[in-house]
Motif scaffolding. Structure first.
Motif, PDB file in Angstrom:
ATOM      1  N   VAL A 118       0.835  -1.197   0.000  1.00  0.00           N
ATOM      2  CA  VAL A 118       0.000   0.000   0.000  1.00  0.00           C
ATOM      3  C   VAL A 118       0.872   1.251   0.000  1.00  0.00           C
ATOM      4  N   SER A 121       2.380   1.664  -3.375  1.00  0.00           N
ATOM      5  CA  SER A 121       1.374   2.124  -4.334  1.00  0.00           C
ATOM      6  C   SER A 121       1.131   3.624  -4.215  1.00  0.00           C
ATOM      7  N   THR A 229      -3.438  -5.752  -5.016  1.00  0.00           N
ATOM      8  CA  THR A 229      -3.295  -4.616  -4.112  1.00  0.00           C
ATOM      9  C   THR A 229      -3.001  -3.310  -4.840  1.00  0.00           C
ATOM     10  N   GLN A 230      -2.008  -3.327  -5.728  1.00  0.00           N
ATOM     11  CA  GLN A 230      -1.609  -2.091  -6.401  1.00  0.00           C
ATOM     12  C   GLN A 230      -2.738  -1.537  -7.264  1.00  0.00           C
ATOM     13  N   VAL A 233      -5.473  -0.007  -4.965  1.00  0.00           N
ATOM     14  CA  VAL A 233      -5.105   1.263  -4.334  1.00  0.00           C
ATOM     15  C   VAL A 233      -4.947   2.378  -5.366  1.00  0.00           C
ATOM     16  N   TYR A 251     -13.061  -9.317  -6.019  1.00  0.00           N
ATOM     17  CA  TYR A 251     -13.261  -8.580  -4.767  1.00  0.00           C
ATOM     18  C   TYR A 251     -14.509  -7.693  -4.850  1.00  0.00           C
TER      19      TYR A 251
END
Length: 298
Positions: A118, A121, A229-230, A233, A251
């Motif tokens: 995070v 990112s 994740t990247q 975010v 998700y």
């Protein structure tokens, strides 16, 4: 056959791991498999789970966003996996050189891989910013007008691929370990026979570290198809779904649309895709992976 005390002691020691495997891995997988054939909004209790058979899978294969997420993920994996392996190996070769202060360089290249995703990112969001980002400013020094990286559908996916090169420290360390296991006497003997650096690299180094390449390739494929994740975010799938990765779409279906059954079906499709690609690499390994004990077996 009666078990000895040492056997029971061994079972006792591995019991925490077995319980963790059953409760946190096998149990959720079986529950997910059940949900893949069911309808559940996750907000209500498990008593509201409704069996729908193959309806989730039928809906998935008529879902345009499913195909878009699959396309984005495949492009990312097909480009990033070989790119990251090549870059990691080249850097590892440089870091394997005997020079003063090399441990400092190894630390520098490894550090980005331990920074939380995070935080990384958010840092790259600022780097890619079209107005005050350092990347466009650097391009401006050469008279190049930088694009709006994360806001342009033509560049957003490429920007995420480029960003990933910055975090290949783990792969570099694994390659470095493989390079240091190559016997020096083989290089010395080849050098005495007149083999140059490139010939020694392709004829000795690459075959000797092929098990390392095999391991990193498998892990790269698994990681590439699970990228999340990247994108979550930095772009949240945009712009215009150009970075809608499969895991991000999964998700969204599970925790924004509350379609847990649909999301579970998506997860099992992803499991099959990763399994197929992994098995292809494993089956092909006999043609290009060399183990030092192979000659003795022959």
């Amino acid at each position: 056959m009666r078990k000895s005390k040492s056997d029971w002691a061994g079972y006792l020691y591995i019991m925490p791991w077995l319980l963790g495997l059953l409760v946190f891995t096998i149990g959720p997988m079986l529950f997910s498999l059940l949900l893949a054939f069911s309808k559940w909004d996750i907000i209500t209790g498990v008593q509201s789970i409704e069996w729908v058979g193959l309806d989730n899978f039928k809906a998935i294969f008529h879902d345009e966003l499913f195909y878009q997420s699959l396309k984005v993920t495949f492009i990312f994996a097909l480009v990033s996996v070989p790119l990251y392996q090549i870059v990691s190996l080249l850097i590892a070769v440089l870091l394997n050189m005997r020079s003063r202060g090399m441990n400092v360089f190894r630390l520098i290249y490894f550090m980005p891989s331990v920074i939380p995703a995070v935080a990384v990112s958010m840092m790259w969001v600022m780097i890619f910013n079209p107005e005050y980002g350092i990347l466009n400013k650097a391009l401006g020094w050469f008279g190049i007008q930088g694009p709006a990286w994360l806001q342009d559908p033509s560049y957003a996916l490429g920007a995420l691929i480029v960003m990933g090169i910055w975090g290949v420290g783990n792969t570099i360390i694994i390659y470095l370990s493989g390079l240091q296991s190559v016997p020096e006497d083989m290089h010395e003997a080849a050098e005495l026979d007149g083999a140059g650096r490139f010939r020694r690299f392709f004829s000795i180094t690459l075959p000797m570290i092929s098990p390392t390449i095999f391991f990193n390739l498998i892990m790269g494929i698994i990681g590439g198809f699970q990228y999340f994740t990247q994108a979550f975010v930095m772009t949240n799938g945009g712009p215009l779904n150009s970075t809608l990765f499969y895991n991000l779409y999964l998700y969204n279906k599970a925790f924004q649309d509350y379609e847990m059954g649909y999301a579970s079906a998506l997860s099992w499709i992803l499991f099959v895709i990763i399994l197929v690609f992994t098995l292809i690499v494993i089956r092909s390994s006999s043609m290009w992976v060399y183990y030092q004990g192979d000659d003795d077996k022959d």
